[in-house]
Design an enzyme around this catalytic site. Sequence first.
Site, PDB file in Angstrom:
ATOM      1  N   LYS A   1       0.849  -1.399   0.117  1.00  0.00           N
ATOM      2  CA  LYS A   1       0.155   0.081  -0.100  1.00  0.00           C
ATOM      3  C   LYS A   1       1.325   1.273   0.004  1.00  0.00           C
ATOM      4  O   LYS A   1       0.181   2.396  -0.683  1.00  0.00           O
ATOM      5  CB  LYS A   1      -1.408   0.574   1.106  1.00  0.00           C
TER       6      LYS A   1
ATOM      7  N   GLN B   1      -4.537  -1.095   9.757  1.00  0.00           N
ATOM      8  CA  GLN B   1      -4.729  -2.730   9.428  1.00  0.00           C
ATOM      9  C   GLN B   1      -4.833  -4.065  10.085  1.00  0.00           C
ATOM     10  O   GLN B   1      -4.685  -3.842  10.905  1.00  0.00           O
ATOM     11  CB  GLN B   1      -3.168  -3.154   8.829  1.00  0.00           C
TER      12      GLN B   1
ATOM     13  N   ASP C   1     -10.965   2.778   4.033  1.00  0.00           N
ATOM     14  CA  ASP C   1     -12.064   1.335   4.283  1.00  0.00           C
ATOM     15  C   ASP C   1     -13.111   0.630   3.888  1.00  0.00           C
ATOM     16  O   ASP C   1     -13.387  -0.338   3.586  1.00  0.00           O
ATOM     17  CB  ASP C   1     -10.710   0.188   4.703  1.00  0.00           C
TER      18      ASP C   1
END
Length: 283
Positions: A51, A95, A118
């Site tokens: 990422k 994460q 997200d």
Amino acid sequence: MKILDGKKLAEEIKKELKVEVLELKKNGIVPGLAVVMVGDDEASKIYVENKKRACEEIGINSEVYELEEKTEEEKLLKLIGKLNKDETVSGILVQLPLPKQIDKEKIILAIDPKKDVDCFHPENIGKIFLGLGQEKFFPCTPAGILEILKRSEIEIIGKDSVIVGRSNIVGKPLALMMINAGATVTVCNSKTKNLKEKCLGADILISAVGHAGLITADMIKQGAVVVDVGMNRNKEGKLVGDVDFLQVSKIASAITPVPGGVGLMTVAMLLCNTLRATKLANK
Ligand code: NAP
């Protein structure tokens, strides 16, 4: 049979986003993504690195916060609070998975919905439920799948779509987005009866389970489109999907490979969401 090349499409999207980032920078706006990782999960480290690299490629500032495994929930909440207020941070990503002393739901709720790249926050998922998500965020993996279909000119309206897997990250939001896109959707899970018969009804079959070899050629209707979200290691340690690619590709009209399919599009969609967040903050 067409290979749905996620790598090529992701490169195409990144190229487009790079132009948008340059345009924003001309106006003094620099997109920024904060990635928070707690603990030493090896797979998470690889995802976070990918990422970060993708952000660098297109000119998004990225900052990775690495917290140790034993981090208290309070400390993580404090960091999120700080990032919520930081104007140089357009998007925040925590994460997963998180260590067991941290309540994942509390963390998701703590992220400012305007920075929730997200798209896990109930406010953002709720908008997708209502079909109002257009100007906000979309969950990255489902969005990547729809983008593959769209850019490959695969019609969704009126198609029978079977999704295998009902997780909050992939199966469930994907089902909502396919419904919004006009498909007739069946969602299967580990208790589903007659999985084979259900899959055989699919014009578009999407497997998001995490079980190598689950989807075999006898489960595929002639000419179906097959999207493989699964990421598994086989006995030789090779990355494989849920679908028996070799046999299924003889029957399908189009199929995503693993690797080189949905995974890369997921990262591209994260970049899209980060740009959307930047634009929202600078409207
Ligand atoms: P998850 O939370 O473990 O969910 C798996 C789903 O599969 C569950 O709904 C489960 O049903 C269902 N399932 C399990 N065995 C089944 C069976 N035999 N038949 C039908 N359904 C079955 O996993 P996830 O987070 O959604 O991820 C799924 C896979 O996608 C994993 O391999 C993951 O690594 C991969 N993934 C890839 C990307 C990407 O970017 N490419 C992103 C996210 C995830 P129950 O609900 O009944 O337990």
